[in-house]
Design an enzyme around this catalytic site. Structure first.
Site, PDB file in Angstrom:
ATOM      1  N   GLU A  41      40.946  36.890  44.096  1.00 46.46           N
ATOM      2  CA  GLU A  41      41.037  35.491  43.700  1.00 46.46           C
ATOM      3  C   GLU A  41      41.996  35.327  42.520  1.00 46.46           C
ATOM      4  OE1 GLU A  41      36.827  33.522  45.086  1.00 46.46           O
ATOM      5  OE2 GLU A  41      36.822  34.599  43.180  1.00 46.46           O
ATOM      6  N   CYS A  73      45.489  32.797  35.817  1.00 47.01           N
ATOM      7  CA  CYS A  73      44.615  33.944  35.600  1.00 47.01           C
ATOM      8  C   CYS A  73      44.728  34.831  36.834  1.00 47.01           C
ATOM      9  CB  CYS A  73      43.175  33.484  35.378  1.00 47.01           C
ATOM     10  SG  CYS A  73      41.990  34.833  35.166  1.00 47.01           S
ATOM     11  N   CYS A 124      36.091  45.767  41.141  1.00 44.42           N
ATOM     12  CA  CYS A 124      36.135  46.373  39.808  1.00 44.42           C
ATOM     13  C   CYS A 124      35.100  47.484  39.735  1.00 44.42           C
ATOM     14  CB  CYS A 124      35.849  45.328  38.729  1.00 44.42           C
ATOM     15  SG  CYS A 124      36.008  45.952  37.033  1.00 44.42           S
ATOM     16  N   GLY A 174      38.989  42.735  38.337  1.00 43.55           N
ATOM     17  CA  GLY A 174      39.446  44.073  38.025  1.00 43.55           C
ATOM     18  C   GLY A 174      39.640  44.320  36.542  1.00 43.55           C
ATOM     19  N   GLU A 175      39.797  45.594  36.212  1.00 39.99           N
ATOM     20  CA  GLU A 175      40.071  46.048  34.843  1.00 39.99           C
ATOM     21  C   GLU A 175      41.555  46.387  34.743  1.00 39.99           C
ATOM     22  OE1 GLU A 175      40.900  47.368  31.427  1.00 39.99           O
ATOM     23  OE2 GLU A 175      38.879  46.553  31.655  1.00 39.99           O
ATOM     24  N   SER A 187      43.607  41.662  29.202  1.00 43.55           N
ATOM     25  CA  SER A 187      42.205  41.823  28.812  1.00 43.55           C
ATOM     26  C   SER A 187      41.698  43.184  29.259  1.00 43.55           C
ATOM     27  CB  SER A 187      41.364  40.713  29.443  1.00 43.55           C
ATOM     28  OG  SER A 187      39.999  40.867  29.134  1.00 43.55           O
ATOM     29  N   SER A 197      37.079  42.625  25.822  1.00 46.08           N
ATOM     30  CA  SER A 197      35.783  42.056  26.197  1.00 46.08           C
ATOM     31  C   SER A 197      34.697  42.883  25.520  1.00 46.08           C
ATOM     32  CB  SER A 197      35.624  42.074  27.725  1.00 46.08           C
ATOM     33  OG  SER A 197      36.592  41.247  28.324  1.00 46.08           O
ATOM     34  N   LEU A 198      34.243  42.424  24.362  1.00 42.37           N
ATOM     35  CA  LEU A 198      33.373  43.227  23.509  1.00 42.37           C
ATOM     36  C   LEU A 198      31.898  43.039  23.882  1.00 42.37           C
ATOM     37  CD1 LEU A 198      34.027  45.165  21.169  1.00 42.37           C
ATOM     38  CD2 LEU A 198      33.413  43.324  19.603  1.00 42.37           C
ATOM     39  N   HIS A 199      31.381  41.818  23.699  1.00 37.23           N
ATOM     40  CA  HIS A 199      30.046  41.402  24.143  1.00 37.23           C
ATOM     41  C   HIS A 199      28.876  42.015  23.378  1.00 37.23           C
ATOM     42  CE1 HIS A 199      32.374  39.614  27.238  1.00 37.23           C
ATOM     43  NE2 HIS A 199      32.553  40.731  27.924  1.00 37.23           N
ATOM     44  N   ASN A 236      28.523  32.470  32.131  1.00 40.60           N
ATOM     45  CA  ASN A 236      28.490  31.682  33.351  1.00 40.60           C
ATOM     46  C   ASN A 236      27.572  32.338  34.379  1.00 40.60           C
ATOM     47  OD1 ASN A 236      30.517  29.616  32.680  1.00 40.60           O
ATOM     48  ND2 ASN A 236      31.906  31.361  32.563  1.00 40.60           N
TER      49      ASN A 236
END
Length: 351
Positions: A88, A101, A108, A158-159, A188, A211-213, A289
């Protein structure tokens, strides 16, 4: 099979052996400046257009597109010419411009539980051409609205840094041939340390978003499993090297999950990590989300605001991302390659 945006300029020149040398300029300009298919590049003779169409097909087969209620977000579902693996791409319109994007893998392997792509598993890397073509196809669509693409974020499926060579080849094509500056290219990563090190040695100072989180290893091991291989101390030191080399502030992405990583403690721990970088990392807060297979919800608007206030009071530059396209599952973490995203209402999960 090689597809339309896979060959380099030199490889296309080999395909055009026997044609006048200026044909490569006409073809390259048609593909990367005017975003045309060979059949529509009328400066080329008809016989050559037919030959190029036959030998260099487009790699993305459009399955469907969905548009948000306000018309500002369009999500494309593609099948790849080779293997029909679904991916996508998201096109976002702003007042005078547009952002794309792009996906870098079909699926992934990072297995972040709150991400729909991670829940789906990994199929394969995308080629540089398959990545670039997402930008081109989105640019064609944007042109119908009188908008130009001026910002690319490698934040789709994906990464990116697990596919760093192909991602970088796409970056060079997008920068050098489509003409989007490095300041408007953002890669990212969930924290692939070797990939960040490779990016540090690359010539263009693209933006780095991590992308820490979570700001302590025990929680991040759970939310972002690759952290067990590249823990926070290693990751932050590598980000520091990138910042020093590229002179470009690093962004920490933080998906706020109700009662998981949105407490005052989390905010203070995040601030401490930010200030290990000079200048301090920028924080981009993202209310989680909904995705299938993850039994909790995003933080409430009030909690998002409170978390942001703590960071700002501590001196951290923190912003909250405006969610776009959530109703068509086009927002952060929702790309599921055509699989339905189901809202999970069970918020009982705690630490």
């Amino acid at each position: 099979m090689s597809t339309l945006y896979d060959p380099t300029r030199e490889e296309l020149a080999e395909i055009l052996v026997g044609e006048p040398k200026y044909r490569i300029d006409q073809l390259w300009s048609g593909l990367y400046t005017h975003f045309k298919r060979p059949a529509d590049i009328t400066t080329l003779p008809a016989a050559l257009r037919l030959r190029l169409d036959a030998h260099l097909p487009e790699s993305l087969i459009e399955v469907r597109r969905e548009t948000s209620e306000d018309g500002d977000t369009v999500k494309f579902l593609w099948h790849l010419l080779e293997g029909n693996h679904p991916i996508e791409t998201v096109l976002m319109y702003y007042e005078e411009r547009a952002t794309v994007c792009v996906s870098t893998q079909a699926g992934c392997a990072m297995a972040c539980g709150f991400c729909a792509t991670g829940q789906a598993g990994f199929n394969r890397h995308l080629s540089a051409g398959e990545i670039v073509e997402q930008v081109v196809r989105a640019a064609r669509e944007a042109a119908t609205k009188g908008r130009r693409i001026d910002n690319i974020v490698f934040m789709g499926m994906g990464e990116p840094l697990a596919n760093e060579p192909n991602v970088w080849a796409a970056v060079e094509r997008i920068h050098g041939d489509i003409g989007i500056s490095a300041r408007h290219l953002t890669i990212s990563t969930v924290g692939i340390v070797p990939g960040i090190k490779a990016l540090t040695k690359r010539p263009l100072p693209v933006n780095l978003a991590v992308s820490l989180h979570a700001a302590r290893d025990s929680l991040r091991d759970e939310l972002v499993p690759i952290n067990s291989r590249y823990p926070l101390d290693m990751l932050i030191d590598t980000c520091k090297e990138y910042l020093i080399e590229k002179r470009r502030r690093v962004t920490f992405e933080w998906a706020l999950i109700d009662r998981v990583n949105d407490t005052d403690r989390d905010a203070h721990e995040l601030a401490e990590l930010c200030f290990r970088l000079t200048p301090a990392a920028h924080v981009n807060l993202i209310p989680l989300n909904p995705t299938p297979g993850w039994p909790t919800t995003g933080s409430s608007p009030g909690r998002v605001a409170a978390f942001q206030k703590i960071l700002r009071d501590l001196g951290v530059n923190a912003t909250t991302r405006q969610n776009r396209g959530t109703e068509i599952a086009a927002a952060c973490g929702q790309l599921a390659a055509g699989q339905p995203v189901v809202v999970k209402l069970d918020s009982s999960r705690t630490r």
